[in-house]
Write an enzyme that holds these catalytic residues in place. Structure first.
Site: not given
Length: 409
Positions: A9, A273, A295
């Site tokens: 990133c 979720c 994730d």
């Protein structure tokens, strides 16, 4: 969720849970190879039909470059089944979105998620680049560019310890300055040691009680980082946003958290979720082809394998992953199982269940006080919406009318 550049990133957000993954991948952190991209595309499309969505996440996925995504679309066309619809979403910090990117995103009908935490005084507290420079102005420019090019986008806001105390400033900035008409709000909850300790990996004897004095962020001995949201602040934040939305923006601004709640009151499966009865469907595929249960569970303990050795569908439906999904419902403490808002909360995300309830039972969600307060606050309005929907009337108009009357009282 597909991670084309892994944890790489161009920002160094204080609260980022994914940057520490660089220690896992080391020098392997790079752009997904064409071999891996093609294998993933083939397996992902081949394992399903109907509407197929590729969710590109990071790190910062735009670091992969436009040519990577052009190739991804070519491969999707190659392996597409007749009659299938393929969609693409991209979650980005926005700092690299220029006119060229926006034209590509518009022409290929990408749905973009733009990360923004509120006005610059709040956004720039935690969201800075690698040199410590603020990023808010670049995000504002990205939103303007997407509106100019008619790119469909929503906002994703991390509700942290700082901005949770300024709910109306955050909401009105997103609505009036960014121009968001669809918002997602996710709470920042990071236990200390999250860099190396997976969710549920804390020693049982160290789990704090929900009623303990040191639970809240900043307190001596708190189990969470200083930038994590205070659970009481989170509940107050969501209530303030809901009331503002109810008075002014029903039918004009869509807040994912409220939409998900309405589904629960309607008796429908939760679209998100974290509020579903079970989980296990939101796996993460890393840039090297390795697959993880979620994730938020990208740790060696939750690695399911790699698409270069095992078919994706085999990993998704493996006994290990099925058990991972079932554990969410089966691991609830008694306090949750008897709660009046369990149907809406479902214990929230398992990664946040690291407290003891007042009886000492393990597995209580850190956000419990705020979530319970929020769901109880919206209950009468949700019931009203459900009644209007079931009667075949426009819930939006009725809600505006009721909210206007409530505001005059």
């Amino acid at each position: 969720m597909i991670k084309p550049v892994g944890p790489a990133c161009n920002l160094r957000c204080t609260y980022c849970y994914y940057l520490p993954k660089q220690a896992m991948f080391g020098p392997r952190s790079s752009v997904m190879s064409e071999e891996t991209l093609e294998e993933l595309t083939r397996q992902y499309i081949g394992s399903q039909d109907g509407v197929i969505t590729f969710n590109w996440q990071g790190g910062e996925p735009t670091l992969a470059g436009l040519d990577f995504f052009r190739r991804a679309l070519e491969l999707q066309d190659r392996y597409r089944w007749p009659g299938t619809v393929i969609e693409n979403t991209l979650q980005t910090n926005g700092t690299m979105l220029d006119d060229q990117w926006c034209r590509f995103l518009r022409d290929n009908r990408f749905l973009v998620g733009l990360s923004v935490d509120g006005p610059c005084s709040l956004h720039d507290l935690y969201r800075r680049d690698g040199k410590g420079r603020p990023t808010c102005e670049k995000v504002i420019q990205a939103a303007r560019a997407m509106r100019r090019h008619q790119v469909e986008f929503n906002t994703l806001t991390v509700v942290n310890r700082a901005n949770a105390r300024h709910p109306l400033q955050v909401y009105r900035f997103l609505r009036n300055v960014i121009g968001a008409r669809y918002m997602q709000l996710i709470p920042c909850v990071e236990p200390k040691g999250y860099e190396s300790i997976p969710p549920g990996g804390q020693h049982e004897e160290t789990l704090a009680s929900i009623e303990g004095p040191s639970v809240r962020p900043g307190a001596p001995g708190s189990p969470v980082t200083d930038w994590s949201v205070d659970p009481e602040d989170y509940g107050a934040f969501m209530i303030a946003l809901f009331d503002e939305w109810l008075r002014n923006d029903v039918g004009r601004v869509f807040v994912m958290n409220f939409e998900v709640a309405l589904a629960s009151w309607l008796g429908l499966p939760a679209p998100a979720c974290v509020f579903a009865e079970r989980c296990g469907n939101a796996l993460a595929v890393e840039h090297d082809g390795s697959v993880y249960s979620c994730d938020h569970y990208v740790y060696p303990e939750h690695r399911l394998g790699t698409i270069h050795e095992t078919e994706l569908a085999v990993m998704v439906y493996s006994d290990r992953q099925v058990r991972f999904g079932k554990d969410k419902a089966e691991g609830l403490p008694a306090r949750c199982r008897s709660c009046d808002v369990l149907f809406a909360c479902r214990g929230e995300c398992p990664r946040n269940r690291f407290l003891r309830d007042p009886n000492g039972e393990m597995g209580l969600n850190y956000l419990c006080p705020g979530l319970r307060r929020f769901f109880r606050h919206i209950d009468p309005w949700m019931r009203l919406m459900v009644a209007e929907v079931q009667a075949g009337r426009s819930a939006e108009n009725v809600m505006r009318s009721h909210a206007a009357r409530a505001g005059r009282r």
